[in-house]
Design an enzyme around this catalytic site. Structure first.
Site, PDB file in Angstrom:
ATOM      1  N   ASP A  62      -9.770  -3.624  -5.553  1.00 18.69           N
ATOM      2  CA  ASP A  62      -9.226  -2.776  -4.493  1.00 18.69           C
ATOM      3  C   ASP A  62      -9.761  -1.355  -4.665  1.00 18.69           C
ATOM      4  O   ASP A  62      -9.617  -0.757  -5.730  1.00 18.69           O
ATOM      5  CB  ASP A  62      -7.697  -2.789  -4.574  1.00 18.69           C
ATOM      6  CG  ASP A  62      -7.026  -2.145  -3.369  1.00 18.69           C
ATOM      7  OD1 ASP A  62      -7.688  -1.386  -2.650  1.00 18.69           O
ATOM      8  OD2 ASP A  62      -5.832  -2.409  -3.165  1.00 18.69           O
TER       9      ASP A  62
ATOM     10  N   HIS B  23      -8.450  -4.759  -1.114  1.00 17.35           N
ATOM     11  CA  HIS B  23      -7.162  -4.193  -0.687  1.00 17.35           C
ATOM     12  C   HIS B  23      -6.370  -5.168   0.170  1.00 17.35           C
ATOM     13  O   HIS B  23      -5.138  -5.186   0.134  1.00 17.35           O
ATOM     14  CB  HIS B  23      -7.410  -2.901   0.087  1.00 17.35           C
ATOM     15  CG  HIS B  23      -6.170  -2.107   0.341  1.00 17.35           C
ATOM     16  ND1 HIS B  23      -5.383  -1.599  -0.671  1.00 17.35           N
ATOM     17  CD2 HIS B  23      -5.569  -1.739   1.499  1.00 17.35           C
ATOM     18  CE1 HIS B  23      -4.354  -0.945  -0.148  1.00 17.35           C
ATOM     19  NE2 HIS B  23      -4.448  -1.015   1.168  1.00 17.35           N
TER      20      HIS B  23
ATOM     21  N   SER C 121       0.847  -1.188   0.000  1.00 13.90           N
ATOM     22  CA  SER C 121       0.000   0.000   0.000  1.00 13.90           C
ATOM     23  C   SER C 121       0.889   1.247   0.000  1.00 13.90           C
ATOM     24  O   SER C 121       1.675   1.436  -0.924  1.00 13.90           O
ATOM     25  CB  SER C 121      -0.955  -0.042   1.192  1.00 13.90           C
ATOM     26  OG  SER C 121      -1.991   0.892   1.039  1.00 13.90           O
TER      27      SER C 121
END
Length: 698
Positions: free
Chosen positions: A637, A669, A550
Site C-alpha cells: 500500500d 491500498h 483508510s
C-alpha cells in the site's frame, strides 16, 4: 497460541520541544527480514485465532458467489463505430474487455447481450486473466482505444504499488507495438488523432507531478514534458475534453486548483492558464460550443462556499463571467459535464446526490427524479460528444446497481440493466431509512439504515448492528447496494452509516467542520451517532461493531480511544492510525499534499499538538478495556503504509487489547486483486464481524 511480541527498539521523535519515544518505528524498514517475519507471524496468529471461523468464511464466500451471476456482460457503451463492453466468466478472476461493431451509424440503442449467445463481430480487446498469468496481483490503471478504433493502450500494475507500465496494441493486426512506457501513474490517454499518448509520472513521494507527451513509434527517452509542477502540495493530471478540442492539465491540492489548456491539434504548443491559482479557490472547466463560440463552463468556489457555475469565453477565461447557476447555500454543486447540445449538472441537496439537465440557452436545470427516499446516482460511460441519450448509474441500499439511459428529448428513463442477484433476491424483503442523531454541539447528524424486514423493524428491539463511517476529504458515503452485505442482513444484522462531519453529505461546510483543527468533530459525531442508536433501542453496546477504512480507519482508531465501551468490535481496513508520524515526514508518500486536509504539524506547533491529541497510536489508553479489534492492511500500500496498523496493534497488545492484524503480502491500498480473492477477503472480515456480534451460528 500466544500473540507475536515485537522487539522494542526505541526511536525518539522530536518536534516543537516535544520528545516522543516510539518503540515500533523500526517496522518501517520494509526490506528488513525481521519486519517481514513479524508480519508473517501476525498473519499466522490471526489465522490461528480465527480458525474456528473457517466454515463460516466458506459459507459466506459461497453466499456471495451463489448470488453473483459469474458469467455476465456489461451494458455496451457506444464510442465511434463500436459498442464497448466487458465480460466476466465463471471461474475467472478478471474481466475481459470486448467490442462489437454498430449495426448502423444512427444506432444509439445498446444491443441486449446474453452470455450464451455469440455477439456478431465481437473482438476481445484485453483479457485480464491472460495478462495476469504468473502474477499474484494485477490491476489496470489505464485502458483506452484510439478514436479511430485501431489502437489500444493499457497500463498494468502487478505489485499493488500503483505504478503502471503502459503498452500499446494494434487492434487491426493484433500485434504489440514497440512502445512501452514504464513507471507511469494512472490515466494515460491517446490524443484525438491517435498519434500521441499523454501520461503522468510520479515523484519520489508518489505525487503525480509531471505530464508527458509520447509520440508513437519513437523512443520513450525522447518524450516531451508538457507540464511539471514543482510545488509538493499539488498533484497533476491530464485529459482531453469530450469535444476533443483541448487537452486539460489539471492541478489540485485539497483546497486549491488550477487548469491549463493546450489545443489538441498542436500539443507541443505552450499551455495557457484558465484561471491563475489562488489559495483556497477551486475550480474545474468543461468545454462547449454555444452560438458558435468556444466557451468554458466553470464550476468554482470563489466567494461561493457551495460553488457557482459560470460561463466564460474559452479565448479569454479571465474575462467576463456569465452566471449560469448561482451559489445556493447548502446545495453543493459537484460537477458539470458538457455535450454538444446540453449539459449535465451534478449536485447534492438534502444529503443525496442529484442530476439535472442544463439548457445552454436558458440556464434552466431539469432535475432527473427518482422514487426511492435514499439512492445514489451519477453519469457513467458517456464518451460521445453528441448523443441523444445520457448513460446513468443508479442504486440504493435495496436496489441493485442499475444502468439507465436517459432520453434527453422525452425525459424518459430507459432501463438497460439491473445487476442480477441470484437466489431469489427480493428488494421488498429489505427496508432502508434515514434517522437523525444530535451531536454534543446540537448539530443534526444523518444516519442511514438498511435491514431485513422479517427480523422486525429496526428500532423495535435491540439488534446486532454494523456501523460504518468515513468522514474525510469531503467524500460522501452513498446509499449503495452490496451483495456481501446480504450475508449480514439475512442473519439479522442492521447495517448503518454514520454520515459524520468531514464528509460531503450536507455541503461544503459539513466538510469544513470536520477537518484541520475541527477534525475531532468527525470522531465525536461517530460516537454520538452510536449513542443515538443505543439510546433509541436499535442496538446495544455489546451488539455493535464499527468499521472504517483508510481515513475511516483513523476514525476507527480514534473512537476506540474515545469510547471503547460503546462497541463490541472494531474493523479497521488499511487504517491511517499513525497519522501524526506520517504527516510529520514530507519524504513519505503524499504527505505534503495531505497538509491541506490535516494541517502541517511539521511547521505549526498548534497543529502538532492537536493531531497528537487524537492520533490513535499516540493515544492508546491503559485505563480502559478495548473492544475486539481486527486491522487489515497490505504490504505494498502506497497510501497508508502497512507500518501504521502494525505499530498500532503492537501498542494495543501492550495494554491487553484483543487485537489482530492481517497483512496481505501482495496487494495495494484497495486490497487483493481478482474478484474471487476479494470475495474471500470480505468473507474473512464478515465472519469475524458476525462472530463478534454473536450471530456466527445464526
Amino acid at each position: 497460541m500466544l500473540p507475536p511480541v515485537a522487539d522494542r527498539r526505541p526511536v525518539v521523535r522530536a518536534h516543537h520541544g516535544d520528545d516522543v519515544t516510539d518503540p515500533y518505528e523500526w517496522f518501517r524498514a520494509k526490506e528488513d527480514a525481521a519486519v517481514i517475519a513479524h508480519l508473517e507471524a501476525e498473519n499466522a496468529y490471526t489465522e490461528a485465532r480465527t480458525a474456528h471461523l473457517a466454515g463460516l468464511r466458506d459459507e459466506i464466500f459461497g453466499e456471495i458467489k451463489g448470488r453473483t451471476l459469474e458469467t455476465d456482460l456489461s451494458v455496451p457503451t457506444r464510442r465511434g463505430q463500436w459498442w464497448y463492453y466487458g465480460r466476466t466468466v465463471e471461474g475467472k478472476q478478471y474481466g475481459i474487455q470486448c467490442r462489437a461493431p454498430l449495426a448502423s451509424a444512427d444506432d444509439w440503442t445498446p444491443p441486449v447481450l446474453s452470455p450464451d449467445v455469440e455477439v456478431p463481430g465481437e473482438q476481445v480487446l484485453l483479457d485480464g486473466n491472460v495478462e495476469a498469468e504468473g502474477h499474484e496481483f494485477f490491476s489496470l490503471g489505464s485502458f483506452e482505444v484510439s478514436n479511430d478504433g485501431t489502437r489500444m493502450l493499457y497500463g498494468v500494475d502487478v505489485a499493488g504499488d500503483e505504478r503502471y507500465t503502459v503498452r500499446v496494441r494494434d487492434l487491426v493486426s493484433g500485434e504489440q507495438l514497440a512502445d512501452e512506457i514504464p513507471g507511469t501513474g494512472a490515466g494515460a490517454t491517446f490524443s484525438p488523432d491517435g498519434r500521441f499518448i499523454v501520461y503522468p509520472t510520479v515523484d519520489e513521494a508518489w505525487r503525480p507531478d509531471t505530464v508527458w507527451l509520447h509520440e508513437l513509434g519513437t523512443p520513450v527517452a525522447d518524450d516531451v514534458t508538457l507540464f511539471h509542477e514543482p510545488d509538493e502540495r499539488y498533484w497533476v493530471g491530464a485529459g482531453f475534453t469530450r469535444s476533443d478540442r483541448y487537452l486539460v492539465i489539471g492541478l489540485g491540492s485539497s483546497i486549491t486548483s488550477e487548469e491549463w489548456l493546450i489545443d489538441a491539434d498542436d500539443l507541443r504548443r505552450e499551455p495557457r492558464v484558465v484561471w491563475p491559482r489562488r489559495e483556497g479557490v477551486e475550480y474545474e472547466s468543461e468545454h462547449a460550443v454555444v452560438d458558435g463560440e468556444d466557451v468554458l463552463y466553470l464550476l468554482h468556489n470563489d466567494g461561493a462556499l457551495d460553488f457557482e457555475l459560470v460561463r466564460v469565453a474559452a479565448s479569454d477565461p479571465a474575462g467576463d463571467r456569465t452566471v449560469v447557476i448561482p451559489h445556493r447555500a447548502g446545495e453543493r454543486l459537484l460537477g458539470v459535464s458538457t455535450f454538444r447540445d446540453w449539459g449535465v449538472v451534478a449536485y447534492r441537496r438534502g444529503g443525496l446526490a442529484r442530476l439535472g439537465m442544463l439548457d445552454y440557452a436558458t440556464h434552466d436545470v431539469r432535475e432527473i427524479g427518482f422514487d426511492e427516499p435514499l439512492y445514489s446516482v451519477g453519469t457513467a460511460g458517456n464518451p460521445e460528444w453528441a448523443p441523444p441519450l445520457l448513460r446513468l448509474g443508479y442504486g440504493s441500499f435495496v436496489t441493485p446497481s442499475t444502468v439507465y439511459d436517459y432520453d434527453v428529448a422525452s425525459g424518459e428513463l430507459l432501463l438497460r440493466k439491473r445487476q442480477p442477484v441470484l437466489g431469489g433476491y427480493d428488494p421488498d424483503d429489505y427496508a432502508q431509512a434515514r434517522v437523525w442523531a444530535t451531536a454534543h454541539d446540537g448539530t443534526q447528524l444523518p444516519i442511514s439504515l438498511v435491514w431485513k424486514r422479517s427480523f422486525g423493524d429496526a428500532g423495535a428491539a435491540p439488534r446486532p448492528l454494523h456501523l460504518y463511517g468515513y468522514g474525510s476529504y469531503e467524500h460522501s458515503i452513498e446509499p449503495g447496494f452490496s451483495v456481501p452485505r446480504l450475508s449480514e442482513l439475512d442473519r439479522g444484522v442492521v447495517f448503518a452509516v454514520a454520515h459524520v462531519r468531514g464528509g460531503g453529505e450536507l455541503g461544503r461546510q459539513w466538510y469544513e467542520d470536520g477537518k484541520l483543527l475541527s477534525k475531532r468533530n468527525t470522531f465525536t459525531d461517530f460516537v454520538d451517532s452510536a449513542l443515538h442508536l443505543v439510546d433509541r433501542g436499535y442496538t446495544s453496546a455489546d451488539r455493535m461493531v464499527a468499521e472504517g477504512g483508510s481515513a475511516g480507519g483513523l476514525l476507527m482508531g480514534a473512537v476506540a480511544n474515545l469510547a471503547p465501551e460503546l462497541f463490541a468490535g472494531i474493523l479497521a481496513d488499511v487504517p491511517f492510525v499513525d497519522a501524526l508520524t506520517t504527516i510529520l515526514d514530507p519524504s513519505l508518500p503524499l504527505t505534503v499534499i495531505e497538509w491541506d486536509e490535516w494541517g502541517d504539524p511539521l511547521h505549526d506547533a498548534d497543529v502538532y499538538a492537536y493531531m497528537k491529541s487524537y492520533s490513535p497510536y499516540e493515544n492508546v489508553r491503559e485505563d480502559v478495556a478495548y473492544p475486539r479489534i481486527l486491522a487489515v492492511t497490505s504490504l505494498n500500500d502506497t497510501r497508508v503504509l502497512y507500518v501504521e496498523p502494525a505499530k498500532w496493534v503492537a501498542r494495543l497488545r501492550e495494554v491487553g487489547a484483543d487485537a489482530l492484524l492481517k497483512c496481505e503480502m501482495v496487494a495495494g491500498h484497495g486490497g487483493v486483486s481478482g474478484r474471487y480473492n476479494a470475495w474471500r477477503e470480505r468473507a474473512f472480515e464478515l465472519a469475524w464481524l458476525l462472530d463478534v456480534l454473536g450471530v456466527a451460528d445464526a
